[in-house]
Write a protein that holds these residues in place. Structure first.
Motif, short mmCIF file in Angstrom:
data_model
loop_
_atom_site.label_atom_id
_atom_site.label_comp_id
_atom_site.label_asym_id
_atom_site.label_seq_id
_atom_site.Cartn_x
_atom_site.Cartn_y
_atom_site.Cartn_z
N ALA A 57 10.20 3.98 3.57
CA ALA A 57 9.48 3.38 2.44
C ALA A 57 8.00 3.24 2.76
O ALA A 57 7.14 3.46 1.90
CB ALA A 57 10.09 2.03 2.08
N GLU A 58 7.67 2.88 4.00
CA GLU A 58 6.28 2.72 4.41
C GLU A 58 5.55 4.05 4.37
O GLU A 58 4.40 4.14 3.90
CB GLU A 58 6.20 2.11 5.81
N ARG A 59 6.20 5.11 4.86
CA ARG A 59 5.58 6.44 4.84
C ARG A 59 5.34 6.90 3.39
O ARG A 59 4.30 7.49 3.09
CB ARG A 59 6.44 7.45 5.59
N THR A 60 6.29 6.63 2.53
CA THR A 60 6.12 6.99 1.12
C THR A 60 4.96 6.24 0.50
O THR A 60 4.14 6.81 -0.23
CB THR A 60 7.42 6.69 0.33
N TYR A 61 4.85 4.96 0.81
CA TYR A 61 3.77 4.14 0.27
C TYR A 61 2.41 4.65 0.76
O TYR A 61 1.46 4.77 -0.02
CB TYR A 61 3.96 2.68 0.67
N GLN A 62 2.32 4.96 2.06
CA GLN A 62 1.06 5.45 2.61
C GLN A 62 0.64 6.77 1.96
O GLN A 62 -0.54 7.01 1.72
CB GLN A 62 1.18 5.63 4.12
N THR A 63 1.62 7.62 1.67
CA THR A 63 1.32 8.88 0.99
C THR A 63 0.74 8.62 -0.39
O THR A 63 -0.22 9.28 -0.81
CB THR A 63 2.60 9.73 0.86
#
Length: 202
Positions: A57-63
């Motif tokens: 979820a964090e990687r998706t948000y950063q993207t």
């Protein structure tokens, strides 16, 4: 022979988890240990799954943060005389906080440059990266230079954008190359990502 009694074979003793003295046998201990191990395995699997889900979820948000910065920057570096008002409106709609309040004065130098040179500009983002992540523990105000964001933004990330644009000015023989090094603040406001900071880096 008649009248002769024959001994019946002994019945096998029932297997229990307790011995005659009421103690726990080896089978009972093994069952208990197996139960504890199973519970620990389930808990561990849940913790690993939760951690993986959180990381994903964090990687998706950063993207999404990076894409927001790229989209906003593309409008800024591709402003032209013919679409200046529309570009400025799009940029303003994508801002929040002090940048939104001071939008006119912040972008005035860019606006004047486009108007004066009557340039046709084509730009593209070369690189984008998250400089820092900002998370606030529950109940703690953000340690930012814009305290007013604490009431509207749940999180702010700082993004560095490097871009290049070619400006063909009226009457100029050769196009002029402009390098852009920007630091943007990207804030999460009720699930919508908005630009809360614009800084030109030297």
């Amino acid at each position: 022979m008649p009248g002769t009694l024959t001994a019946m074979p002994d019945e096998p003793a029932a297997t229990t988890t307790e011995d005659a003295g009421g103690g726990i046998t080896g089978l009972g201990i093994a069952s208990a240990v197996l139960g504890v191990v199973s519970v620990v395995a389930v808990v561990l699997a849940f913790v690993i799954w939760s951690g993986h889900r959180s990381d994903s979820a964090e990687r998706t948000y950063q993207t999404e943060v990076l894409q927001t910065a790229v989209d906003w920057t593309n409008v800024l570096i591709n402003m032209n005389q013919g679409s200046l008002d529309e570009s400025l409106r799009t940029l303003h709609d994508g801002t929040v906080g002090q940048l939104s309040a001071d939008f006119e004065s912040t972008v005035e130098p860019f606006k004047q440059l486009v108007t004066k040179l009557q340039s046709q500009t084509t730009g593209q983002v070369e690189s984008v990266s998250i400089e820092s992540l900002h998370h606030d523990p529950p109940g703690q105000a953000p340690a930012e230079d814009q305290p007013e964001l604490s009431s509207v933004a749940s999180r702010t990330d700082t993004v560095i954008v490097v871009a290049t644009s070619l400006s063909r000015n009226a009457g100029a023989q050769e196009p002029q190359t402009v390098r852009w090094n920007l630091r943007l603040g990207v804030s999460d406001v009720d699930g919508k990502l908005l630009i809360s900071r614009l800084e030109t880096l030297r």
